[in-house]
Design a protein around this motif. Sequence first.
Motif, PDB file in Angstrom:
ATOM      1  N   MET A   1     -12.245  -2.305 -39.616  1.00 35.76           N
ATOM      2  CA  MET A   1     -10.848  -2.561 -39.983  1.00 35.76           C
ATOM      3  C   MET A   1      -9.956  -1.396 -39.579  1.00 35.76           C
ATOM      4  SD  MET A   1     -10.187  -5.089 -42.823  1.00 35.76           S
ATOM      5  CE  MET A   1     -11.264  -6.495 -43.039  1.00 35.76           C
ATOM      6  N   ASP A   2      -9.568  -0.627 -40.580  1.00 37.49           N
ATOM      7  CA  ASP A   2      -8.644   0.463 -40.286  1.00 37.49           C
ATOM      8  C   ASP A   2      -9.407   1.762 -40.146  1.00 37.49           C
ATOM      9  OD1 ASP A   2      -5.935  -0.796 -40.668  1.00 37.49           O
ATOM     10  OD2 ASP A   2      -7.104  -1.478 -42.355  1.00 37.49           O
ATOM     11  N   ARG A   3     -10.672   1.602 -39.901  1.00 36.49           N
ATOM     12  CA  ARG A   3     -11.527   2.765 -39.859  1.00 36.49           C
ATOM     13  C   ARG A   3     -10.995   3.804 -38.880  1.00 36.49           C
ATOM     14  NH1 ARG A   3     -18.005   2.064 -39.858  1.00 36.49           N
ATOM     15  NH2 ARG A   3     -18.489   4.222 -40.435  1.00 36.49           N
ATOM     16  N   SER A   4     -10.411   3.326 -37.797  1.00 33.36           N
ATOM     17  CA  SER A   4      -9.937   4.261 -36.782  1.00 33.36           C
ATOM     18  C   SER A   4      -8.653   4.941 -37.221  1.00 33.36           C
ATOM     19  CB  SER A   4      -9.698   3.511 -35.479  1.00 33.36           C
ATOM     20  OG  SER A   4      -8.771   2.468 -35.712  1.00 33.36           O
ATOM     21  N   GLU A   5      -7.919   4.304 -38.129  1.00 37.61           N
ATOM     22  CA  GLU A   5      -6.603   4.837 -38.471  1.00 37.61           C
ATOM     23  C   GLU A   5      -6.697   6.183 -39.180  1.00 37.61           C
ATOM     24  OE1 GLU A   5      -3.816   2.374 -40.395  1.00 37.61           O
ATOM     25  OE2 GLU A   5      -4.366   0.613 -39.265  1.00 37.61           O
ATOM     26  N   GLN A   6      -7.706   6.335 -39.988  1.00 37.36           N
ATOM     27  CA  GLN A   6      -7.788   7.554 -40.758  1.00 37.36           C
ATOM     28  C   GLN A   6      -9.199   8.102 -40.677  1.00 37.36           C
ATOM     29  OE1 GLN A   6      -5.632   5.448 -43.674  1.00 37.36           O
ATOM     30  NE2 GLN A   6      -4.721   7.318 -44.439  1.00 37.36           N
ATOM     31  N   ALA A   7      -9.300   9.362 -40.594  1.00 37.57           N
ATOM     32  CA  ALA A   7     -10.605   9.972 -40.420  1.00 37.57           C
ATOM     33  C   ALA A   7     -11.488   9.657 -41.616  1.00 37.57           C
ATOM     34  CB  ALA A   7     -10.441  11.473 -40.258  1.00 37.57           C
ATOM     35  N   MET A   8     -12.708   9.218 -41.354  1.00 39.54           N
ATOM     36  CA  MET A   8     -13.687   9.033 -42.410  1.00 39.54           C
ATOM     37  C   MET A   8     -14.584  10.267 -42.394  1.00 39.54           C
ATOM     38  SD  MET A   8     -13.244   6.079 -44.001  1.00 39.54           S
ATOM     39  CE  MET A   8     -11.999   4.810 -43.692  1.00 39.54           C
ATOM     40  N   THR A   9     -14.006  11.386 -42.769  1.00 43.20           N
ATOM     41  CA  THR A   9     -14.723  12.651 -42.698  1.00 43.20           C
ATOM     42  C   THR A   9     -15.211  13.029 -44.088  1.00 43.20           C
ATOM     43  OG1 THR A   9     -13.105  13.285 -41.042  1.00 43.20           O
ATOM     44  CG2 THR A   9     -14.551  15.027 -41.875  1.00 43.20           C
ATOM     45  N   PRO A  10     -16.501  13.209 -44.247  1.00 37.98           N
ATOM     46  CA  PRO A  10     -16.997  13.612 -45.561  1.00 37.98           C
ATOM     47  C   PRO A  10     -16.566  15.042 -45.872  1.00 37.98           C
ATOM     48  CG  PRO A  10     -18.785  13.536 -43.958  1.00 37.98           C
ATOM     49  CD  PRO A  10     -17.565  13.041 -43.258  1.00 37.98           C
ATOM     50  N   LEU A  11     -16.022  15.259 -47.048  1.00 37.81           N
ATOM     51  CA  LEU A  11     -15.571  16.596 -47.448  1.00 37.81           C
ATOM     52  C   LEU A  11     -16.667  17.349 -48.190  1.00 37.81           C
ATOM     53  CD1 LEU A  11     -11.970  15.583 -48.541  1.00 37.81           C
ATOM     54  CD2 LEU A  11     -12.665  16.698 -46.412  1.00 37.81           C
TER      55      LEU A  11
ATOM     56  N   CYS B   1      -9.128 -16.930 -46.278  1.00 34.22           N
ATOM     57  CA  CYS B   1      -8.530 -16.175 -45.175  1.00 34.22           C
ATOM     58  C   CYS B   1      -8.387 -14.706 -45.575  1.00 34.22           C
ATOM     59  CB  CYS B   1      -7.121 -16.690 -44.879  1.00 34.22           C
ATOM     60  SG  CYS B   1      -7.073 -18.386 -44.292  1.00 34.22           S
ATOM     61  N   THR B   2      -8.372 -13.838 -44.566  1.00 33.53           N
ATOM     62  CA  THR B   2      -7.931 -12.470 -44.797  1.00 33.53           C
ATOM     63  C   THR B   2      -6.682 -12.239 -43.964  1.00 33.53           C
ATOM     64  OG1 THR B   2      -9.387 -11.629 -43.070  1.00 33.53           O
ATOM     65  CG2 THR B   2     -10.225 -11.546 -45.313  1.00 33.53           C
ATOM     66  N   GLY B   3      -5.821 -11.382 -44.462  1.00 32.25           N
ATOM     67  CA  GLY B   3      -4.571 -11.091 -43.765  1.00 32.25           C
ATOM     68  C   GLY B   3      -4.321  -9.603 -43.743  1.00 32.25           C
ATOM     69  N   ARG B   4      -3.474  -9.183 -42.808  1.00 32.07           N
ATOM     70  CA  ARG B   4      -3.173  -7.768 -42.670  1.00 32.07           C
ATOM     71  C   ARG B   4      -1.755  -7.649 -42.147  1.00 32.07           C
ATOM     72  NH1 ARG B   4      -4.974  -3.067 -39.378  1.00 32.07           N
ATOM     73  NH2 ARG B   4      -5.222  -4.414 -37.567  1.00 32.07           N
ATOM     74  N   VAL B   5      -1.025  -6.655 -42.618  1.00 32.65           N
ATOM     75  CA  VAL B   5       0.321  -6.395 -42.110  1.00 32.65           C
ATOM     76  C   VAL B   5       0.377  -4.954 -41.627  1.00 32.65           C
ATOM     77  CG1 VAL B   5       2.804  -6.407 -42.592  1.00 32.65           C
ATOM     78  CG2 VAL B   5       1.301  -7.996 -43.796  1.00 32.65           C
ATOM     79  N   VAL B   6       0.874  -4.780 -40.418  1.00 30.86           N
ATOM     80  CA  VAL B   6       0.992  -3.465 -39.801  1.00 30.86           C
ATOM     81  C   VAL B   6       2.468  -3.147 -39.619  1.00 30.86           C
ATOM     82  CG1 VAL B   6       0.742  -2.369 -37.536  1.00 30.86           C
ATOM     83  CG2 VAL B   6      -1.249  -3.346 -38.679  1.00 30.86           C
ATOM     84  N   ALA B   7       2.841  -1.907 -39.936  1.00 30.41           N
ATOM     85  CA  ALA B   7       4.213  -1.435 -39.669  1.00 30.41           C
ATOM     86  C   ALA B   7       4.225  -0.683 -38.342  1.00 30.41           C
ATOM     87  CB  ALA B   7       4.674  -0.511 -40.793  1.00 30.41           C
TER      88      ALA B   7
ATOM     89  N   THR C   1       3.724   4.654 -33.332  1.00 29.16           N
ATOM     90  CA  THR C   1       2.474   4.559 -34.088  1.00 29.16           C
ATOM     91  C   THR C   1       2.498   3.324 -34.985  1.00 29.16           C
ATOM     92  OG1 THR C   1       3.342   5.902 -35.894  1.00 29.16           O
ATOM     93  CG2 THR C   1       2.218   7.067 -34.119  1.00 29.16           C
ATOM     94  N   GLN C   2       1.333   2.962 -35.464  1.00 26.39           N
ATOM     95  CA  GLN C   2       1.194   1.813 -36.354  1.00 26.39           C
ATOM     96  C   GLN C   2       0.456   2.238 -37.606  1.00 26.39           C
ATOM     97  OE1 GLN C   2      -0.772  -1.386 -34.339  1.00 26.39           O
ATOM     98  NE2 GLN C   2       1.145  -2.054 -33.440  1.00 26.39           N
ATOM     99  N   GLN C   3       0.747   1.554 -38.701  1.00 27.70           N
ATOM    100  CA  GLN C   3       0.035   1.837 -39.946  1.00 27.70           C
ATOM    101  C   GLN C   3      -0.118   0.523 -40.719  1.00 27.70           C
ATOM    102  OE1 GLN C   3       1.954   4.503 -42.769  1.00 27.70           O
ATOM    103  NE2 GLN C   3       0.055   5.639 -43.028  1.00 27.70           N
TER     104      GLN C   3
END
Lengths: 156, 156, 156, 156
Positions: free
Chosen positions: A1-11, D122-128, D134-136
Amino acid sequence: MDRSEQAMTPLDPDYAARVRTSFGRQQAMTLLGAEMTEVEPGMTEIVLPFREELTQQHGYVHAGIITAIVDSACGYAALSLMPPGVGVLIIEFKVNLLNPAAGGRFVAWGQVVKPGRTIVVCTGRVVAERADGTQQTVALMQATMMVVRDRAAVSD
Amino acid sequence: MDRSEQAMTPLDPDYAARVRTSFGRQQAMTLLGAEMTEVEPGMTEIVLPFREELTQQHGYVHAGIITAIVDSACGYAALSLMPPGVGVLIIEFKVNLLNPAAGGRFVAWGQVVKPGRTIVVCTGRVVAERADGTQQTVALMQATMMVVRDRAAVSD
Amino acid sequence: MDRSEQAMTPLDPDYAARVRTSFGRQQAMTLLGAEMTEVEPGMTEIVLPFREELTQQHGYVHAGIITAIVDSACGYAALSLMPPGVGVLIIEFKVNLLNPAAGGRFVAWGQVVKPGRTIVVCTGRVVAERADGTQQTVALMQATMMVVRDRAAVSD
Amino acid sequence: MDRSEQAMTPLDPDYAARVRTSFGRQQAMTLLGAEMTEVEPGMTEIVLPFREELTQQHGYVHAGIITAIVDSACGYAALSLMPPGVGVLIIEFKVNLLNPAAGGRFVAWGQVVKPGRTIVVCTGRVVAERADGTQQTVALMQATMMVVRDRAAVSD
């Protein structure tokens, strides 16, 4: 999903051991017979073999039991990203039950999709493995955790 | 709630016996130690005594176990209104966990709020009874059931 | 609900004015034609008259529009209990749509059921008023807010 | 997700035209300024440009408005798989709001994950889309539709 959007870095460099140790303290998982089979940053996998003791009136595994394993999978996916001393509490979840929980083994995944400072959002999925080797999704979860700092009772 | 809006009339004169018999077949409830303590048209109550085997890592009862009892309470609230031969399947629910599930006993209620022809909506609540006699709500559920006709495997 | 369990005491003596002023800044409510009709500690009421511009393809008010008014009602129910300078952000909600949103006027209520330090849980309800004077519940919400301190952009 | 598990085969060869025509009748989408930009079997995309009239009190697009577009995207994702004369009704959804809805344009996707005979999930997603390109992700939905046969008012 949005895995790429935010770093999944273990702290916490010892995140995997910490997650597994905490899971080992969940007596409910022992009662159900569930095992944690995988831990990655922001993701965990839990396996539950079928047992008659877990069923509802139609012979399928009870929706609450299916929920329990995917709830744990999501909670530990969130915990895997926390720094040492910081815990998580599940505050709510929603589950869709897509197919009857029939099968020899159930595999639950929890995945962090938004690792926020205060709120962590996860999605979860449970797949049933049938005798003929096929798989079917039986449950889909969307869950919200709260990050808990400075509360000894909630640090794992 | 909306109880007054729509009649909560049982269409099966033996609804209470039917609900209790079906609950008795939920082996998962036996494993957890839960008992059905009340059945009314559109409402049921389930009680779960605390046991260490039900806990998560902080010593509270696991959220999935709390969900299991209130899910059963909601499902049977819906079933109590069905005519003979007609069953219900839970298709989804959402649970908010309001307080840690600490206490000697947990009481779950399921209540039908919309008894539709195809879809039945319920709300559920779980209260923890503390040693000092006080009570605290630990979980709130909003759940959706599907009415199932002509499917032998789902008639209770 | 659980209103009795925890005090619904406003920590801002001017809570009602503050809530109404903030609601007045929600341009989306103006676009929809919604008005805030009541503010009490932990509860608000919003009224939306029917307009064709709000409908979906079958002539009923769009589920998202119904959601918008009950979301605002819940958010302001939570805000009514916050001390000055402290805001709330909605983090998630679940809505069941119980009946078609047909009617001359829709009334939404938001009610705090758990006023926590970090997390506030609300339930919401929307009723349609029909031409013949009858009422019907069209939507039921269960929502989670996060309390936000020290963030200027989120103080109302 | 589970797209591979079950065929996303349109049962109406004119599914795309039918979906677009029905969307065109959603006056609420016109009021908001939303457009349907893509229709595939089991998936639709809706775009909403930012306008001040859509905002809540902090200047972000109102959560209910974001919900409205992703609700429509999910509903039409489901409708795209229905045979002629068969409609869908949304019965419930859950939305997590992951980030403030700030941006020049919002893109919502709805995707069928379980095309059942009576229930479609269904699953849905909204991106800004931000000014800097950039997108979020701002919202994540999990929604349940009911398939409606033989009800003239609900066929699209």
